[in-house]
Design a protein around this motif. Structure first.
Motif, mmCIF file in Angstrom:
data_model
loop_
_atom_site.group_PDB
_atom_site.id
_atom_site.type_symbol
_atom_site.label_atom_id
_atom_site.label_comp_id
_atom_site.label_asym_id
_atom_site.label_seq_id
_atom_site.Cartn_x
_atom_site.Cartn_y
_atom_site.Cartn_z
ATOM 1 N N SER A 1 0.826 -1.209 0.000
ATOM 2 C CA SER A 1 0.000 0.000 0.000
ATOM 3 C C SER A 1 0.858 1.256 0.000
ATOM 4 O O SER A 1 1.868 1.338 0.711
ATOM 5 C CB SER A 1 -0.921 0.018 1.219
ATOM 6 O OG SER A 1 -1.875 -1.011 1.146
ATOM 7 N N MET B 1 -3.202 4.901 -0.618
ATOM 8 C CA MET B 1 -4.042 3.722 -0.417
ATOM 9 C C MET B 1 -4.401 3.553 1.068
ATOM 10 O O MET B 1 -5.515 3.141 1.407
ATOM 11 C CB MET B 1 -3.314 2.474 -0.941
ATOM 12 C CG MET B 1 -3.168 2.446 -2.466
ATOM 13 S SD MET B 1 -2.066 1.144 -3.057
ATOM 14 C CE MET B 1 -3.007 -0.318 -2.626
ATOM 15 N N GLU C 1 -9.493 -0.353 -2.537
ATOM 16 C CA GLU C 1 -8.445 0.540 -2.051
ATOM 17 C C GLU C 1 -7.689 1.170 -3.227
ATOM 18 O O GLU C 1 -7.410 2.378 -3.239
ATOM 19 C CB GLU C 1 -7.493 -0.274 -1.166
ATOM 20 C CG GLU C 1 -6.494 0.532 -0.367
ATOM 21 C CD GLU C 1 -5.654 -0.371 0.520
ATOM 22 O OE1 GLU C 1 -4.419 -0.392 0.326
ATOM 23 O OE2 GLU C 1 -6.229 -1.066 1.388
#
Length: 799
Positions: free
Chosen positions: A119, A123, A143
């Protein structure tokens, strides 16, 4: 050619398939995605904070401790530390880092488990604000899509700001500013590079890298971040070396209140919940109370010192725990189960010597109790008796005892004990009812019960001024003669007899009203109510803020038998201090939102003395709220003739000058007035006193009513606490004697008759009268004329 075409189209299809699948997924998921524009107006859950009137933090309420800040307030070193730790490509990618996702996918294939999510900061913003933390592919796809949308709608600075204000960093800290406050007691922009790097390492796993629980692991994480910053060119070699050489110094700073006023905090919390419900805990309200931090500190000290002084007069009840065979290590371990209460610290007796006692406190601090600081400790037998005086320290304490001590100077301590008796002290501004200070018991940790607002006890003689005020407004004057003689009341229906007594059991015969008040004669109070009539007297007393249902409809009410709270008594006394106006106590001065915008403010009714100041205050508040027209101050209702109040104030000042509160003369002021109160068997002791600037009421007693001791009265148990507060509170403040209103005159009075004194009368003095009630000169008395011109006779005498 056919084979080549087949291979070409197959390759093209294979190449397009992922894009088509991703497009299909995006088309399928997009309608259910939230609107990322809402991030611009997001309001983070922020706790309720309570402040004093001089902006000192009293308390904080709420599950999440958060102090939102904007991007400009974030130190550049922290920005670089977080990027090095979480997303070093943040400034270049468009919300998703393909290499990070491929790395995460490779780890999944190799191990069969999700190791990292790949991520980006964007995100994580999408997840923190819109999604759950479940590790499933559908959440990851959402996401990614949200991150792409966020990047299209918000700047990098806005995204970074959202992230650092939302993340959980351990110990109830949400956001980097809260973390700085919790771990270091400072703002984020006051921290050095090493501490900034430590905080930047917390988002990965706040529990694993908690600097308080795991300082070694935290240092490893911090030093890795510092190394990454060096590699990425964010810091130079010298800064890196200095930072990694810095030890982990974080510790829990809690909510870090700047003053001690837990009863005030709880009252404000309850009022806010009543106004806003559960939103009070999450919307970031800043509540500014009327409490003055200086006066509050004085109130805390006065009540605790006064209670301990009372407690010592009745002896020592022994250690909290006696452990004769315990080792020092075992004793220190046992000591950790005790906590400080009302400023009294728990301590372990390590050794008992001929002239002192050696003690250990928590965190193994050593100290000494000198013999002079413990020889007061005669054994407690009862409220009315103590054992023999100790002659040496071993008569009082033994090694292994867990005791309470109070700090003196250096390593010196005094022997103490947590009082069993309780007390309450409330201080009001007489011109608007503002609560200036309040303490509802010896320790909030010991008991959350607020005796100022919740304890209903009989006020005893401190209630009498309300009755005397009624008398002065209904034909009596300070020189009126009333008979202090026995009374017997027989109830034929109940077959009972009531023989009310004075405190000393004696009777003084005919006595002037002024003297009856400062001597607190019970029989005079009963006769006054008997003459006025119970209903008429109680109806008059209601105007001081009491409910009729709280006032018993019988003559015993004249002796202070209604069950009232200290706050109610203090409210009633404000009318004596402000010239006869009714004001209501209030605590919250103003309420602001998390951004400092004014939401609401108090609009108390004020006396004429405060009208100009209140006008300016309301005008300022109206301007802050951008109101077209400011509120006009609400005028407090006059409930008593100013002349009556002046007469009563003069009589209550005599209580201090020569009556039951004569000890207060030690304060060296002429503007102090008040009244003591003691109930049957000395179960409750009171003193309510004032000058034109402050009103303070003190109550002392047991939560479960029991005698304080046969020599404990309002003047011995409650008055010293009042003096401990009022002396420092008025230090340096000029005397403020009330002005005599028009319509009053003075006349020379014979103390034995209450009438005009003939020349040469011993002890004659000047008394204050309303003009229409003034006695005629002595020359007219000799001629047989003693009337007021309307046929009435004055003064009224009761026998």
């Amino acid at each position: 050619m056919r084979l080549l075409k087949f291979l070409f189209w197959s390759a093209l299809a294979l190449a397009c398939a992922p894009a088509m699948v991703l497009s299909g997924v995006a088309l399928y998921l997009s309608p259910s995605l939230p609107d990322v524009e809402s991030l611009r107006d997001v309001e983070l859950q922020t706790p309720l904070r309570i402040y004093s009137t001089d902006n000192r933090l009293i308390a904080e309420f709420g599950e999440m401790r958060r102090f939102p800040i904007n991007y400009e307030q974030i130190p550049p070193d922290f920005v670089h530390a977080l990027l090095a730790a979480e997303d070093d490509n943040f400034l270049n990618h468009h919300g998703v880092d393909p290499m990070g996702l491929l790395r995460a996918a490779a780890e999944l294939v190799q191990t069969g488990h999700i190791q990292t999510g790949g991520s980006t900061i964007t995100m994580q913003v999408a997840k923190n604000y819109f999604l759950s933390s479940k590790r499933v592919f559908s959440r990851k796809l959402n996401e990614i899509l949200l991150a792409l949308q966020i990047e299209r709608n918000l700047s990098k600075q806005e995204i970074f700001e959202l992230y650092v204000n939302k993340i959980y960093l351990g110990n109830r800290a949400y956001g980097i500013e809260a973390a700085a406050q919790v771990y270091y007691g400072k703002s984020i922009n006051e921290l050095p590079l090493a501490d900034l790097a430590m905080i930047a390492g917390l988002p990965k796993a706040p529990s694993r890298y908690n600097p308080i629980a795991n300082p070694e692991r935290t240092k490893v994480r911090r030093d890795w971040i510092l190394d990454r910053m060096l590699t990425l060119g964010y810091i130079d070699e010298a800064s890196y070396r200095d930072a990694v050489a810095t030890p982990i110094t974080a510790r829990n700073h809690g909510a870090n209140p700047e003053m001690e006023a837990p009863y005030i905090a709880e009252m404000a919390r309850l009022e806010m919940v009543e106004r806003y419900g559960d939103d009070a805990y999450t919307q970031g309200f800043n509540v500014y109370t009327t409490v003055d931090s200086r006066l509050q500190e004085m109130a805390n000290s006065a009540l605790r010192d006064g209670l301990q002084e009372y407690d010592r007069r009745h002896g020592y009840r022994g250690p909290e725990s006696r452990n004769p065979d315990i080792t020092l290590e075992q004793g220190l371990s046992l000591l950790n189960g005790y906590r400080s209460t009302g400023g009294l610290e728990p301590a372990l007796v390590a050794a008992v010597n001929d002239d002192n006692v050696e003690i250990r406190l928590r965190r193994e601090q050593a100290g000494i109790i000198a013999w002079d600081d413990m020889k007061w400790a005669r054994p407690y037998l009862s409220a009315n008796g103590m054992g023999p005086r100790p002659s040496k320290p071993s008569d009082v304490l033994q090694p292994g005892d867990i005791i309470r001590v109070t700090r003196l100077e250096g390593d010196n301590f005094g022997l103490a004990q947590i009082p069993e008796a309780q007390s309450a002290l409330v201080v009001l501004g007489p011109h608007d009812g503002a609560i200036k200070a309040l303490i509802g018991g010896f320790s909030f940790l010991q008991s959350n019960y607020n005796r100022v607002t919740q304890a209903r006890r009989q006020p005893g003689s401190s209630f009498k001024p309300f009755l005397y005020c009624a008398a002065l407004d209904n034909g009596y004057n300070p020189a009126s003669m009333v008979n202090d003689a026995p009374l017997i009341f027989v109830d034929d229906y109940l077959d009972s007899i009531w023989r009310p007594q004075n405190s000393g059991g004696d009777f003084l015969g005919p006595i002037r009203l002024r003297e009856a008040l400062y001597r607190s004669r019970n029989l005079v109070s009963i006769r006054l109510m008997q003459d006025l009539g119970v209903d008429k007297a109680l109806s008059y007393i209601e105007r001081f803020g009491f409910s009729r249902q709280e006032l018993p409809r019988n003559l015993s009410a004249s002796l202070g038998t209604p069950e009232l709270t200290p706050l109610q008594i203090a409210q009633g006394y404000t009318a004596f201090a402000n010239g006869g106006y009714a004001v209501k106590p209030y605590l919250i001065e103003r309420i602001e939102d998390r951004y400092g915008k004014l939401i609401d403010y108090a609009r108390p009714a004020v006396t004429p003395e405060l009208t100009e100041e209140q006008t300016a205050r309301l005008q300022a508040y109206a301007e802050r709220m951008e109101a077209e027209q400011s509120d006009e101050p609400s005028a407090a209702e006059r409930i008593v003739d100013a002349r009556t109040i002046y007469q009563l104030d003069s009589m209550l000042r005599d209580v201090v000058r020569r009556g039951t509160a004569v000890r207060a003369r030690a304060l060296g002021r002429n503007d102090l007035a008040g009244k003591t109160g003691t109930t049957n068997d000395q179960k409750d002791a009171w003193f309510s006193g004032f000058n034109p600037d402050l009103v303070a009421t003190v109550w002392v007693g047991f939560d479960q009513p029991a005698t304080l001791g046969r020599r404990e009265y309002g003047g011995t148990a409650a008055l010293p606490i009042w003096m401990r507060f009022m002396g420092p509170a008025l230090e340096g403040v000029p005397e403020n004697l009330p002005r005599m209103p028009r319509g009053l005159v003075t006349a020379r009075i014979d103390p034995t008759t209450g009438r005009s004194a003939p020349p040469g009368t011993d002890g004659a003095f000047m008394e204050i009268f309303k003009q229409e009630e003034a006695p005629p000169p002595y020359s007219e008395l000799e001629m047989g004329s003693y009337s007021n011109g309307d046929g009435s006779v004055s003064p009224l005498e009761l026998f």
